[in-house]
Design a protein around this motif. Structure first.
Motif, PDB file in Angstrom:
ATOM      1  N   HIS A 195       0.853  -1.196   0.000  1.00  0.00           N
ATOM      2  CA  HIS A 195       0.000   0.000   0.000  1.00  0.00           C
ATOM      3  C   HIS A 195       0.887   1.244   0.000  1.00  0.00           C
ATOM      4  O   HIS A 195       1.088   1.880   1.038  1.00  0.00           O
ATOM      5  N   PRO A 196       1.423   1.622  -1.162  1.00  0.00           N
ATOM      6  CA  PRO A 196       2.371   2.738  -1.204  1.00  0.00           C
ATOM      7  C   PRO A 196       1.740   4.110  -1.037  1.00  0.00           C
ATOM      8  O   PRO A 196       2.438   5.078  -0.741  1.00  0.00           O
ATOM      9  N   ASP A 197       0.423   4.226  -1.232  1.00  0.00           N
ATOM     10  CA  ASP A 197      -0.212   5.539  -1.127  1.00  0.00           C
ATOM     11  C   ASP A 197      -0.304   5.977   0.332  1.00  0.00           C
ATOM     12  O   ASP A 197      -0.585   5.165   1.223  1.00  0.00           O
ATOM     13  N   GLY A 198      -0.076   7.256   0.567  1.00  0.00           N
ATOM     14  CA  GLY A 198      -0.167   7.789   1.920  1.00  0.00           C
ATOM     15  C   GLY A 198       0.756   8.970   2.092  1.00  0.00           C
ATOM     16  O   GLY A 198       1.232   9.567   1.116  1.00  0.00           O
ATOM     17  N   ASN A 199       1.016   9.318   3.339  1.00  0.00           N
ATOM     18  CA  ASN A 199       1.809  10.501   3.660  1.00  0.00           C
ATOM     19  C   ASN A 199       3.260  10.136   3.965  1.00  0.00           C
ATOM     20  O   ASN A 199       3.526   9.190   4.708  1.00  0.00           O
ATOM     21  N   ILE A 200       4.169  10.892   3.381  1.00  0.00           N
ATOM     22  CA  ILE A 200       5.596  10.780   3.687  1.00  0.00           C
ATOM     23  C   ILE A 200       5.962  11.985   4.537  1.00  0.00           C
ATOM     24  O   ILE A 200       5.595  13.116   4.215  1.00  0.00           O
ATOM     25  N   VAL A 201       6.692  11.751   5.619  1.00  0.00           N
ATOM     26  CA  VAL A 201       7.040  12.830   6.544  1.00  0.00           C
ATOM     27  C   VAL A 201       8.556  12.937   6.654  1.00  0.00           C
ATOM     28  O   VAL A 201       9.249  11.944   6.894  1.00  0.00           O
ATOM     29  N   CYS A 236       0.963   9.807  -3.119  1.00  0.00           N
ATOM     30  CA  CYS A 236       1.808  10.203  -1.988  1.00  0.00           C
ATOM     31  C   CYS A 236       1.711  11.705  -1.738  1.00  0.00           C
ATOM     32  O   CYS A 236       1.672  12.506  -2.674  1.00  0.00           O
ATOM     33  N   LYS A 237       1.705  12.062  -0.474  1.00  0.00           N
ATOM     34  CA  LYS A 237       1.682  13.463  -0.062  1.00  0.00           C
ATOM     35  C   LYS A 237       2.851  13.689   0.889  1.00  0.00           C
ATOM     36  O   LYS A 237       3.143  12.832   1.737  1.00  0.00           O
ATOM     37  N   LEU A 238       3.530  14.830   0.749  1.00  0.00           N
ATOM     38  CA  LEU A 238       4.764  15.066   1.495  1.00  0.00           C
ATOM     39  C   LEU A 238       4.595  16.179   2.521  1.00  0.00           C
ATOM     40  O   LEU A 238       4.128  17.276   2.198  1.00  0.00           O
ATOM     41  N   PHE A 239       5.009  15.885   3.761  1.00  0.00           N
ATOM     42  CA  PHE A 239       5.022  16.869   4.843  1.00  0.00           C
ATOM     43  C   PHE A 239       6.460  17.056   5.323  1.00  0.00           C
ATOM     44  O   PHE A 239       7.214  16.087   5.439  1.00  0.00           O
ATOM     45  N   HIS A 240       6.814  18.293   5.614  1.00  0.00           N
ATOM     46  CA  HIS A 240       8.140  18.598   6.157  1.00  0.00           C
ATOM     47  C   HIS A 240       7.949  19.318   7.486  1.00  0.00           C
ATOM     48  O   HIS A 240       7.393  20.420   7.533  1.00  0.00           O
ATOM     49  N   VAL A 241       8.396  18.688   8.561  1.00  0.00           N
ATOM     50  CA  VAL A 241       8.237  19.234   9.913  1.00  0.00           C
ATOM     51  C   VAL A 241       9.538  19.930  10.312  1.00  0.00           C
ATOM     52  O   VAL A 241      10.610  19.310  10.322  1.00  0.00           O
TER      53      VAL A 241
END
Length: 733
Positions: A195-201, A236-241
């Motif tokens: 399941h590769p779809d989702g959020n990358i942080v 995929c969606k990318l978040f940078h904290v």
């Protein structure tokens, strides 16, 4: 004068320049032995194309130009490379260091495949010698005693690298795949196959975090828009904290972003970022001295003001996590260097969030969620459906000192909990008065190559029969300053800078004054250009190489000022992202409608589809054409845009029916001198394009705001048997 033996630990840039410098000291023979655990020289840069690369990707470009990533007497043009970019790749840096070694260091002076296991003092600290024990293997496993060799040396130089290994990731056994940014190569290695779809942080600000986030965003963009892509990352969606706001800076920056205090320069001169940020003319008159350590508020505010002017960002364009409060502007600024990060933020392909990761856990469905606290207003945020995590918290230096005895560490006040100041070193991180026969080269955060060369010269002068070093320093007060700095770092004080020794011009100029080295003036101007290592050559160096480099820097600065060099690179980078488009069509033929087009355009980054191109976009335009008669038509078009560094040229190409593959050339964009009295942006001319049976004449105007494009215009004059019209298009954010 009897020979003195010196052990140098590490054959990266620091160890190699230390060895070369000691071997060329006049009037003093040094018997140098360099220990390197790897099978080749180069340290972290000992990588080749196609290799994993250890803690650096072989294709990673340097974040400073080759004029700064070099030593004083080896011109990059003397290295055998198929091409020479302004910002070399990691594998090219490795080739540079191999060439440097072959030219200046005898092979018998380097022990490759030799892992240092322990170093102990012999005798009293004031005149200590050092017993070095090593194993003739690069293996990290424990060996039996007979596998070891040892020898005693008069002096020891620690050149084993400050960023020795990744800092351990926070949290234990996270549900999602977690990888350190130094180990990241491709998104496919961190995504679950099922399941590769989702959020990358990505968490961690500054250099590592900015680079990692931009790299991931680019790979996601490429998977969507490249005709070569075999991986679908559209889900995929990318978040940078990030713990605090930072400035993402591109590799080419404006020298003159403002015409005066209140007026932006729409057509500034561009150069590689280190050629302007380190420009000596930006320093006050008089001796240039280093200003390292804690940053007072007034100096911090000046830094923020400068970075805002060169970046060109407006606050309303930024996510809240990248907006500095008035209080934060009194604290040291933080930068990351990336040509694509800001574009991905503007197009929301990177969603930047403020705060720190405090928890990584699974929800009721078994999916990973990340909790962040300390947001812009102190709020807590949760990111659900996390499929991969990239830790960009940086590196730690302690692995570079594992072999050092407790007795030596005690003299240096070693602190195993301090990742930024593990030992207390005087004189810009070179030595400690309690151990005068011990030296360090390049052992600080973000070491500059020119400073490493100066550190090596300082030690060579100190340990030789030469006249000594002109140093006036109170070691007790310096020691107290370092203790206070370490405590401030531990407390995360607001005046602790991103790097505690970041003043490159101050460091190299300070060393030059102490060592009596005269700077080479570029073009007869004392304060022109950056303080690159080649400008501080000595009689022990190959001055022909140094002079060649100085001439090239002078030519680069001249061409940037007089012939528009680097404007194409700056403009191409600034095109990235989302634009609002308005086009006026004025037809001179009754059968061809006049009207107004309004819509959007996106310059979407992807891997170049041609080997000659350094970068490439897929251009996608969509909108509505309203004719003068009131008819509305849906309209869209696609092109590919390429940038060639070798030709310093932007080109536009038609694409095939699949909407992605490049077909044939539309035109090439050549920047030209602005007419006398023109107060607008940079002007460019498109090559005349014959699209049988029609002829296109194209003019461009690019209006900058710092390194950002405020707007740009394209005017087509089209003539043919069935076409006679003028199209004028304005692009705005």
């Amino acid at each position: 004068m009897p020979s003195k033996s010196v052990a140098v630990i590490g054959a990266g840039p620091a160890g190699l320049v230390a060895a070369k410098t000691l071997l060329r000291v006049p009037g003093q023979a040094f018997d140098v032995t360099v220990f390197e655990r790897k099978s080749r020289v180069g340290g972290m840069w000992a990588v080749e194309v196609g290799e994993d690369g250890g803690i650096v990707n072989p294709e990673m470009p340097t974040n400073l130009s080759r004029f700064t990533v070099s030593f004083g007497d080896l011109d990059w043009r003397a290295v055998h490379l198929p091409s020479l970019p302004m910002f070399p790749r990691a594998w090219q840096v490795g080739r540079y260091l191999k060439t440097y070694t072959d030219r200046y260091i005898p092979s018998e002076s380097i022990k490759l495949g030799s892992t240092v296991k322990s170093v102990e003092m012999v005798g009293e600290a004031e005149s200590a010698r050092y017993r070095v024990q090593w194993s003739r293997t690069a293996c990290e496993e424990k060996h039996s005693g007979e596998d070891y060799e040892e020898a005693v040396f008069d002096h020891l130089i620690v050149a084993s690298g400050f960023f020795s290994k990744p800092r351990p990731s926070s949290g234990k056994n996270p549900p999602s795949k977690l990888i350190h940014s130094s180990q990241f190569r491709h998104v496919s290695q961190i995504l679950p196959q099922a399941h590769p779809d989702g959020n990358i942080v990505v968490f961690g600000g500054g250099m590592s975090g900015g680079e990692a986030a931009a790299n991931i965003a680019f790979q996601i963009s490429d998977s969507k828009h490249s005709p070569q892509s075999e991986l679908d990352l559209s889900g995929c969606k990318l978040f940078h904290v990030v713990p605090r706001p930072f400035y993402p800076l591109p590799t080419h920056l404006p020298v003159n972003p403002a015409l005066d205090a209140d007026l932006v320069n729409p057509a500034p001169t561009f150069v590689p970022l280190d050629l302007t940020m380190f420009d000596l003319s930006r320093r006050p008159e008089g001796h240039i001295k280093p200003s390292n350590g804690l940053t007072p508020p007034e100096r911090a505010e000046k830094s923020h003001s400068y970075l805002r002017s060169i970046s060109g960002w407006r606050e309303h364009e930024l996510p809240r996590a990248l907006i500095h409060t008035d209080q934060q502007k009194k604290s040291p600024s933080v930068v990351a260097i990336s040509d694509t990060y800001s574009g991905f933020v503007l197009s929301t392909d990177i969603q930047t969030l403020a705060g720190r990761v405090v928890d990584v856990s699974s929800d009721e469905q078994g999916k990973t969620k990340i909790t962040i606290t300390g947001g812009v207003e102190g709020e807590t945020t949760t990111i659900d459906s996390v499929v991969a995590i990239v830790d960009a918290a940086g590196f730690e230096p302690h692995g570079a000192l594992d072999w050092m005895s407790d007795g030596i560490k005690s003299k240096l006040e070693y602190d195993s909990t301090s990742n930024r100041l593990p030992v207390l070193l005087h004189h810009h991180s070179v030595d400690n008065e309690l151990l005068p026969t011990l030296g360090f080269v390049g052992f600080y955060e973000g070491p500059y190559w020119g400073v490493m060369e100066m550190q090596a010269r300082y030690l060579a002068r100190k340990w030789s029969a030469q006249s000594g070093v002109n140093v006036a320093q109170n070691f007790e007060s310096e020691h107290e300053r370092l203790r206070n700095l370490r405590q401030a770092i531990a407390l995360r004080a607001s005046d602790v800078p991103q790097y505690v020794m970041s003043d490159y011009p101050g460091l190299i100029e300070g060393f030059a004054q102490e060592l009596g080295i005269t700077r080479d003036d570029l073009g007869g101007c004392k304060r022109r250009g950056p303080p690159t290592a080649a400008r501080y050559s000595t009689d022990e160096d190959d001055r022909r190489q140094s002079q060649d480099v100085c001439r090239e820097i002078d030519q680069v600065l001249d061409s940037a000022e007089s012939s528009r060099k680097f404007v194409s690179a700056a403009a191409f980078r600034a095109l990235q992202g989302h634009w609002r488009v308005r086009r006026q069509l004025h037809s001179f033929l009754a059968g061809f409608p006049s009207g107004t087009f309004e819509g959007t355009a996106d310059f979407l980054p992807r891997r170049p589809t041609d080997l000659e191109a350094a970068a490439e976009y897929l251009y996608v335009e969509d909108g509505t054409l309203t004719t003068e008669a009131g008819l509305t038509l849906r309209a869209n078009k696609r092109y590919a845009y390429r940038y060639s560094e070798a030709a310093d040229l932007i080109s536009a190409w038609f694409v095939k029916e699949d909407g992605k593959s490049v077909d044939y050339l539309f035109n090439e964009i050549q920047f030209r001198a602005r007419p006398k009295g023109h107060s607008g942006g940079w002007l460019a001319k498109g090559s005349s394009h014959l699209c049988e049976p029609d002829m296109y004449e194209t003019d461009y105007e690019f209006k900058f705001r710092g390194a950002a494009l405020d707007s740009f215009d394209i005017k087509y004059v089209v003539k043919g048997p069935r076409k006679d019209y003028i199209s004028t298009t304005t692009f705005q954010r």
